[in-house]
Design an enzyme around this catalytic site. Structure first.
Site, PDB file in Angstrom:
ATOM      1  N   HIS A 113      -1.672   2.160   4.540  1.00 48.99           N
ATOM      2  CA  HIS A 113      -0.317   2.003   4.005  1.00 48.99           C
ATOM      3  C   HIS A 113       0.747   2.244   5.064  1.00 48.99           C
ATOM      4  O   HIS A 113       1.927   2.405   4.733  1.00 48.99           O
ATOM      5  CB  HIS A 113      -0.105   2.965   2.827  1.00 48.99           C
ATOM      6  CG  HIS A 113      -0.883   2.553   1.610  1.00 48.99           C
ATOM      7  ND1 HIS A 113      -1.100   3.400   0.547  1.00 48.99           N
ATOM      8  CD2 HIS A 113      -1.510   1.410   1.286  1.00 48.99           C
ATOM      9  CE1 HIS A 113      -1.821   2.782  -0.382  1.00 48.99           C
ATOM     10  NE2 HIS A 113      -2.084   1.573   0.055  1.00 48.99           N
ATOM     11  N   CYS A 121      10.366  -3.941  13.697  1.00 44.96           N
ATOM     12  CA  CYS A 121      11.456  -4.875  13.395  1.00 44.96           C
ATOM     13  C   CYS A 121      11.116  -5.651  12.118  1.00 44.96           C
ATOM     14  O   CYS A 121       9.963  -6.019  11.894  1.00 44.96           O
ATOM     15  CB  CYS A 121      11.614  -5.857  14.569  1.00 44.96           C
ATOM     16  SG  CYS A 121      12.835  -7.147  14.224  1.00 44.96           S
TER      17      CYS A 121
HETATM   18  N1  APR Z   1      -6.628  18.698  -3.330  1.00 42.85           N
HETATM   19  C1  APR Z   1      -7.129  17.481  -3.668  1.00 42.85           C
HETATM   20  N2  APR Z   1      -6.507  16.627  -4.512  1.00 42.85           N
HETATM   21  C2  APR Z   1      -5.335  17.027  -5.030  1.00 42.85           C
HETATM   22  C3  APR Z   1      -4.736  18.275  -4.721  1.00 42.85           C
HETATM   23  C4  APR Z   1      -5.442  19.122  -3.824  1.00 42.85           C
HETATM   24  N3  APR Z   1      -4.963  20.338  -3.480  1.00 42.85           N
HETATM   25  N4  APR Z   1      -3.558  18.368  -5.410  1.00 42.85           N
HETATM   26  C5  APR Z   1      -3.429  17.213  -6.113  1.00 42.85           C
HETATM   27  N5  APR Z   1      -4.493  16.419  -5.895  1.00 42.85           N
HETATM   28  C6  APR Z   1      -4.779  15.096  -6.455  1.00 42.85           C
HETATM   29  C7  APR Z   1      -4.195  14.829  -7.813  1.00 42.85           C
HETATM   30  O1  APR Z   1      -5.094  15.278  -8.832  1.00 42.85           O
HETATM   31  C8  APR Z   1      -4.073  13.305  -7.819  1.00 42.85           C
HETATM   32  O2  APR Z   1      -5.250  12.728  -8.355  1.00 42.85           O
HETATM   33  O3  APR Z   1      -4.188  14.142  -5.608  1.00 42.85           O
HETATM   34  C9  APR Z   1      -3.974  12.941  -6.357  1.00 42.85           C
HETATM   35  C10 APR Z   1      -2.631  12.388  -5.970  1.00 42.85           C
HETATM   36  O4  APR Z   1      -2.461  11.167  -6.652  1.00 42.85           O
HETATM   37  P1  APR Z   1      -1.161  10.290  -6.316  1.00 42.85           P
HETATM   38  O5  APR Z   1       0.025  11.165  -6.326  1.00 42.85           O
HETATM   39  O6  APR Z   1      -1.214   9.080  -7.218  1.00 42.85           O
HETATM   40  O7  APR Z   1      -1.374   9.845  -4.801  1.00 42.85           O
HETATM   41  P2  APR Z   1      -2.275   8.675  -4.251  1.00 42.85           P
HETATM   42  O8  APR Z   1      -3.460   8.428  -5.137  1.00 42.85           O
HETATM   43  O9  APR Z   1      -2.557   8.966  -2.820  1.00 42.85           O
HETATM   44  O10 APR Z   1      -1.276   7.399  -4.337  1.00 42.85           O
HETATM   45  C11 APR Z   1      -1.756   6.177  -3.802  1.00 42.85           C
HETATM   46  O11 APR Z   1       0.386   5.183  -4.283  1.00 42.85           O
HETATM   47  O12 APR Z   1       2.663   5.407  -4.320  1.00 42.85           O
HETATM   48  C12 APR Z   1       1.614   4.851  -3.625  1.00 42.85           C
HETATM   49  O13 APR Z   1       1.576   4.315  -1.346  1.00 42.85           O
HETATM   50  C13 APR Z   1       1.549   5.404  -2.229  1.00 42.85           C
HETATM   51  O14 APR Z   1      -0.409   5.901  -0.890  1.00 42.85           O
HETATM   52  C14 APR Z   1       0.204   6.094  -2.157  1.00 42.85           C
HETATM   53  C15 APR Z   1      -0.580   5.403  -3.269  1.00 42.85           C
END
Ligand code: APR
Length: 235
Positions: A113, A121
């Protein structure tokens, strides 16, 4: 229980925002998540960039400041240690745009990402370049020599993630697949486990089951900073 890794195993690890949560970087969808405060279409899409580039830079400046103050946690260090054991038998793919994997010593993280501390640019094909500048609200958008505007080197919603060819190749080669700290709702990353599961043992690490939990052989429920350092049993 640990994840056994034999000398013949090839490991694919996908990390999400959860692995950086214990470093103080907010996730996107949990409590206090970024998308609880900002609307994606206003700060992280090509349409937002066309409409209000200064607003987009304000958002990424806030994220650069937060990530710039963060330090890697034991979860990042555990994956860097695994890379030094497995070498090219480990493929680390991250959805994260912070540089905590690199700060912990990972040398070959693939940022599908993009990267927060790089810009490019929005017009010419000049390659992305290191850039940690932050901008005050309503700042003047810096220009490229070609006249284009300098934008964050981030894959926005509606854009194609980076390095998918070599990611899919690594998925088809792997015998162990591990996802760490990702809610499993954003494509194409959410479907990586389905691509791997025919041939690979599939594991999840995080405090709650992800949306794609049924595709995993086993989930290790807990924080990645606590679980990853003692999770791998390399033969
Ligand atoms: N250790 C492991 N996992 C954790 C912890 C922790 N300490 N704290 C929270 N989590 C988990 C949550 O349970 C959740 O499932 O991390 C996850 C975060 O999920 P999202 O916030 O949806 O993040 P992500 O899955 O990386 O999002 C994917 O979405 O918005 C776009 O580009 C953005 O890369 C991102 C993509």
């Amino acid at each position: 229980m640990m994840i056994e890794i034999s000398a013949a195993d090839r490991v694919f690890i996908l990390t999400g925002a959860g692995i950086s949560a214990e470093s103080g970087i907010p996730t996107f969808r949990g409590a206090g998540g970024i998308w609880r405060t900002y609307r994606v279409e206003e700060v992280a899409s090509p349409h937002a960039w066309q409409r209000d580039p200064a607003m987009v830079w304000e958002f990424y400046s806030m994220r650069r400041r937060a990530a710039g103050a963060a330090k890697p946690n034991p979860g990042h260090f555990a994956l860097a240690a695994l890379e030094s054991k497995l070498g090219e038998r480990l493929f680390l793919c991250t959805q994260n745009v912070d540089n905590l994997h690199e700060q912990a010593g990972s040398r070959r993280a693939v940022h599908m990402h993009g990267e927060l501390f790089k810009s490019r640019c929005d017009t010419c094909r000049r390659p992305p370049f290191d850039d940690s500048r932050t901008y005050e609200p309503r700042a003047e958008i810096p220009r490229c020599e070609c006249g284009g505007q300098i934008r964050p080197h981030i894959c926005w919603f509606g854009e194609v993630p980076y390095d998918l060819d070599r990611i899919f190749q690594a998925l088809s080669d792997c015998t162990v697949f591990l996802a760490v700290g990702t809610s499993g709702v954003v494509e194409p990353a959410a479907s990586f486990v389905a691509r791997a599961r025919g041939r690979a043992r599939t594991y999840y690490v995080g405090p709650e089951e992800p949306a794609n939990a049924s595709a995993f052989t086993k989930s290790f429920l807990g924080k990645s900073g606590g679980l990853l350092p003692n999770l791998f049993d390399c033969k």
